[in-house]
Design a protein around this motif. Structure first.
Motif, mmCIF file in Angstrom:
data_model
loop_
_atom_site.group_PDB
_atom_site.id
_atom_site.type_symbol
_atom_site.label_atom_id
_atom_site.label_comp_id
_atom_site.label_asym_id
_atom_site.label_seq_id
_atom_site.Cartn_x
_atom_site.Cartn_y
_atom_site.Cartn_z
ATOM 1 N N TRP A 51 -7.690 -8.075 0.944
ATOM 2 C CA TRP A 51 -6.788 -7.209 1.759
ATOM 3 C C TRP A 51 -5.474 -6.091 0.766
ATOM 4 O O TRP A 51 -4.679 -5.600 1.268
ATOM 5 N N LEU A 52 -6.088 -6.329 -0.959
ATOM 6 C CA LEU A 52 -5.013 -5.449 -1.884
ATOM 7 C C LEU A 52 -6.443 -4.409 -2.509
ATOM 8 O O LEU A 52 -5.835 -3.699 -2.912
ATOM 9 N N ASP A 79 2.590 -0.582 2.494
ATOM 10 C CA ASP A 79 2.236 0.190 3.737
ATOM 11 C C ASP A 79 1.239 0.276 4.265
ATOM 12 O O ASP A 79 0.633 0.201 5.884
ATOM 13 N N HIS A 80 0.198 0.013 3.212
ATOM 14 C CA HIS A 80 -1.110 -0.202 4.158
ATOM 15 C C HIS A 80 -1.041 -1.579 4.538
ATOM 16 O O HIS A 80 -1.860 -1.531 5.812
ATOM 17 N N VAL A 88 -7.630 -3.901 -10.760
ATOM 18 C CA VAL A 88 -6.503 -4.016 -10.103
ATOM 19 C C VAL A 88 -5.742 -3.831 -11.211
ATOM 20 O O VAL A 88 -4.249 -3.085 -10.173
ATOM 21 N N TRP A 89 -5.608 -2.972 -12.491
ATOM 22 C CA TRP A 89 -4.265 -2.120 -12.722
ATOM 23 C C TRP A 89 -4.842 -0.371 -12.176
ATOM 24 O O TRP A 89 -3.567 -0.240 -11.585
ATOM 25 N N SER A 138 -1.797 -11.733 0.270
ATOM 26 C CA SER A 138 -2.038 -10.443 0.218
ATOM 27 C C SER A 138 0.038 -9.866 0.959
ATOM 28 O O SER A 138 0.310 -8.703 0.310
ATOM 29 N N ALA A 139 -0.067 -10.096 2.043
ATOM 30 C CA ALA A 139 1.030 -9.440 2.784
ATOM 31 C C ALA A 139 2.252 -9.876 2.076
ATOM 32 O O ALA A 139 3.297 -9.530 2.176
ATOM 33 N N LEU A 140 2.227 -10.618 1.155
ATOM 34 C CA LEU A 140 3.670 -11.359 0.251
ATOM 35 C C LEU A 140 4.217 -9.781 -0.615
ATOM 36 O O LEU A 140 5.260 -9.984 -1.085
#
Length: 531
Positions: free
Chosen positions: A340-341, A411-412, A397-398, A313-315
Motif C-alpha cells: 500500500w506504500l 494522501d495516497h 524505497v528511498w 502502511s496506514a500507520l
C-alpha cells in the motif's frame, strides 16, 4: 481484450514471430563462429529499454480496457509455447518476445494494477517504484555485507529508520534507538526470522533438547505463513495454538483467552515461546490488542511479533496510530511496503528491538571470505536474514520516500480509505445487504442478508458465494474476493489500486446490486414453483 497501443511495437511488427521456437529449416552454422552478443551494450540497452518503457506506459494507459480476471483454462499458455528453449535467438528476439508478452501473456494474467481490482489486498505500484526496480536491477549489486556494497548497506539502514519514523514506530525499534531493521521480500520471511531468533534465545536459557516443549500462539485469523514458519523452525505441529476469535470481538485475539492458553501449557510442563499478533488480518483486517497481549506474554518471557503486512502502511496517517497502542513492548514488527506504500513488489520491512538476538540465530561463522577484517562495527545484512544473496531494495524505497514524501503517502492511503468508506455507506444504504465487520482501513466485508423466505442462514453462504461468482464473471466489472469468518461467507472489497478512482468504486457497487437483484429474482421464481 484491448491490448496496449501499437506505437511501441513499430520496430518489431515486421519480425516473424515463432514464440521463441527455432525455424524448422535453418542454415547449418555449426562450423561458423557466431558473433559475441552485446550483453551489456549501452546503446542496445537504451534502445530496448525505450521499448520496455513504452510498453509499460501503454499498458497502464489502457489498463481499464482489460477484464481484471482472464477467461482462460489451465494449460492455455503452455500449449502455445515451445517445449524447450531455443538454441540460438531468432532475429530481433527481444522485439518478438515483447510481442508475445502482449499477445500471449497479458491476456492470461490477473491485472492486479487494474482500477477495478478489489480482491485480496493491493499490490501497489507507482512510476517511481517501478523505475526504482529498474534502477536496482541495472546496478545489480549483492549487498550481503557492508564490504560487499557499503552504500547499499548504509542506505538500507537509513531507509528503515526513515520508514519506521514515518509509521510512528517507537524509537526502540530503530537504529537510532538501539534497535534496527532490514528489508526483505515478504512478511513470511520476517515472521520466520523472528521465530528463529526467539527459538534460539529461549533454547539458550532452557537447553536445546527442550525444543519439543516449545509452544507458539496465534489466533484463528493469523495468516497461514505463521504456521508454516513454525513448522520450518522445528515447532511440533500440535504445539501451535490457534486461539479462537469471535464476531463480538470483531475477530481480534482476546488477551483473556491467550492467558488461559499459556497457563494451561505451563501447567502441562510446556514452554510458551512466541506470539504472532496481527494488525490488519487477511480476512477482515481485525486488529489484535497489542498492549493487552504483551502484558499477558511478558511474565512468560514470550517473544511478541507484530505482523502488520497490510495495515502497517496506514500507520503513516496519525489517525491510525492507535491501532498499534502498546507497540513499545513488542520484540519485532514487520509490514509490506509493497502492499500500500507504492513500493512495487517485493518489499517487506522488519524491525527488531534487540538485533543481537537475530544475529545470534542467523549469523554466519565462516567470515574469512565474506567480510573484510578492516570493516569492524558495521551491519552485515547476511546475518539479519535467511538468505546470503539479497536485493538492493533500499534504493527503491528511498526513491519512493524522496519523490512522494510522507505527506504524499498519507494522501495516497487516505484517498483509498475515503473510497472504502463511500462503498461501505452504499452497502449500508441498501437494506438487502449488511456490513459484517467494522471497517478499519480500506477493506469492506459485506454480504447479502439471510433471506428468510429462501432458507435464512442455511442458504446465506451459498447465496453470497453465487453473488461473488456472478460479480466476478462480469467482464467489465470489478474483481473481488471472499472470506469465511464466524461461519459466514462474506465478500471482500479491498480498495487499494493506485489507479482506482471514485467512479470505479461506484461502478463496482452498481454491478453488485445488479447481480444481487438477478439472483434474488431467480430465487423468487424457484421458491414460488416449489411452494
Amino acid at each position: 481484450m484491448a491490448p496496449p497501443s501499437q506505437h511501441c511495437f513499430n520496430a518489431i511488427n515486421g519480425a516473424t514471430n515463432n514464440n521463441g521456437a527455432v525455424p524448422a529449416v535453418m542454415v547449418d552454422t555449426s562450423q561458423q563462429k557466431l558473433p559475441c552478443p552485446t550483453l551489456l551494450d549501452a546503446d542496445e540497452f537504451r534502445r530496448q529499454g525505450h521499448q520496455v518503457i513504452d510498453f509499460i506506459a501503454d499498458y497502464y494507459g489502457r489498463m481499464g480496457d482489460y477484464p481484471v480476471y482472464p477467461s482462460v483454462t489451465p494449460g492455455f499458455l503452455r500449449s502455445q509455447l515451445p517445449d524447450a528453449a531455443p538454441s540460438r535467438p531468432e532475429p530481433d528476439a527481444f522485439g518478438s518476445a515483447l510481442r508475445d508478452v502482449r499477445d500471449l501473456i497479458l491476456p492470461g494474467i490477473t491485472h492486479w494494477q487494474s482500477p477495478r481490482h478489489f480482491a485480496h489486498f493491493p499490490a501497489s505500484s507507482s512510476t517511481v517504484g517501478a523505475l526504482g526496480e529498474a534502477l536496482t536491477a541495472g546496478i545489480n549489486v549483492v549487498p550481503f555485507t557492508w564490504t560487499a556494497s557499503p552504500a547499499a548497506t548504509e542506505l538500507e539502514m537509513v531507509v528503515v529508520d526513515w520508514l519506521g519514523k514515518a509509521l510512528h514506530l517507537p524509537e526502540s525499534l530503530l537504529f537510532a534507538g538501539g534497535g534496527g531493521g532490514a528489508l526483505l521480500g515478504t512478511s513470511c520471511e520476517a515472521i520466520l526470522c523472528a521465530l528463529v531468533a526467539a527459538r534460539d534465545r529461549k533454547l539458550a536459557e532452557i537447553g536445546g533438547k527442550r525444543i519439543v516443549d516449545l509452544v507458539v500462539y496465534c489466533s484463528d485469523q493469523t495468516h497461514f505463513a505463521f504456521r508454516k514458519a513454525a513448522r520450518i523452525a522445528g515447532i511440533q505441529r500440535d504445539q501451535c495454538r490457534e486461539i479462537r476469535t469471535c464476531h463480538a470481538d470483531m475477530f481480534a485475539l482476546s488477551p483473556t483467552e491467550l492467558r488461559a492458553a499459556m497457563q494451561a501449557d505451563v501447567d502441562a510442563g510446556l514452554v510458551p515461546l512466541f506470539l504472532c499478533a496481527t494488525v490488519g488480518t487477511t480476512q477482515t483486517t481485525a486488529v489484535d490488542p497489542i498492549g493487552g497481549l504483551c502484558a499477558v506474554a511478558a511474565p512468560h518471557g514470550v517473544w511478541v511479533h507484530v505482523d502488520a503486512a497490510y495495515a502497517g502502511s496506514a500507520l503513516v496517517c496519525p489517525e491510525f496510530r492507535h491501532a498499534i497502542d502498546g507497540v513499545e513492548s513488542v520484540d519485532s514488527f514487520s509490514m509490506n511496503a509493497h502492499k500500500w506504500l507504492l513500493a512495487n513488489n517485493d518489499c517487506c520491512a522488519m524491525w527488531f528491538k534487540k538485533p543481537c538476538a537475530l544475529i545470534a540465530a542467523l549469523g554466519t561463522e565462516q567470515e574469512y571470505i565474506l567480510r573484510d577484517p578492516a570493516a569492524s562495527d558495521v551491519v552485515d545484512y547476511k546475518d539479519w536474514t535467511l538468505t546470503l544473496t539479497r536485493r538492493f531494495r533500499a534504493l527503491k524505497v528511498w526513491l519512493v520516500l524522496r519523490c512522494y514524501g510522507v505527506d504524499g503517502l498519507r494522501d495516497h492511503v487516505r484517498s483509498h480509505v475515503r473510497m472504502a468508506e463511500a462503498f461501505e455507506n452504499m452497502v449500508k444504504a441498501d437494506g438487502r445487504f449488511e456490513v459484517v465487520t467494522d471497517r478499519r482501513f480500506a477493506l469492506v466485508c459485506f454480504r447479502l442478508r439471510p433471506q428468510e423466505e429462501f432458507g435464512g442462514e442455511k442458504t446465506a453462504n451459498e447465496l453470497n458465494r453465487s453473488l461473488l461468482g456472478e460479480v466476478n464473471a462480469v467482464s467489465s466489472g470489478p474483481y473481488m474476493s471472499s472470506a469465511n469468518v464466524g461461519g459466514m461467507y462474506v465478500l471482500r472489497c479491498a480498495v487499494g489500486s493506485t489507479l482506482t478512482e471514485e467512479r470505479h468504486v461506484e461502478d463496482a457497487w452498481k454491478v453488485v446490486q445488479d447481480r444481487a437483484s438477478a439472483i434474488l429474482h431467480r430465487m423468487e421464481i424457484v421458491y414460488s414453483v416449489l411452494g
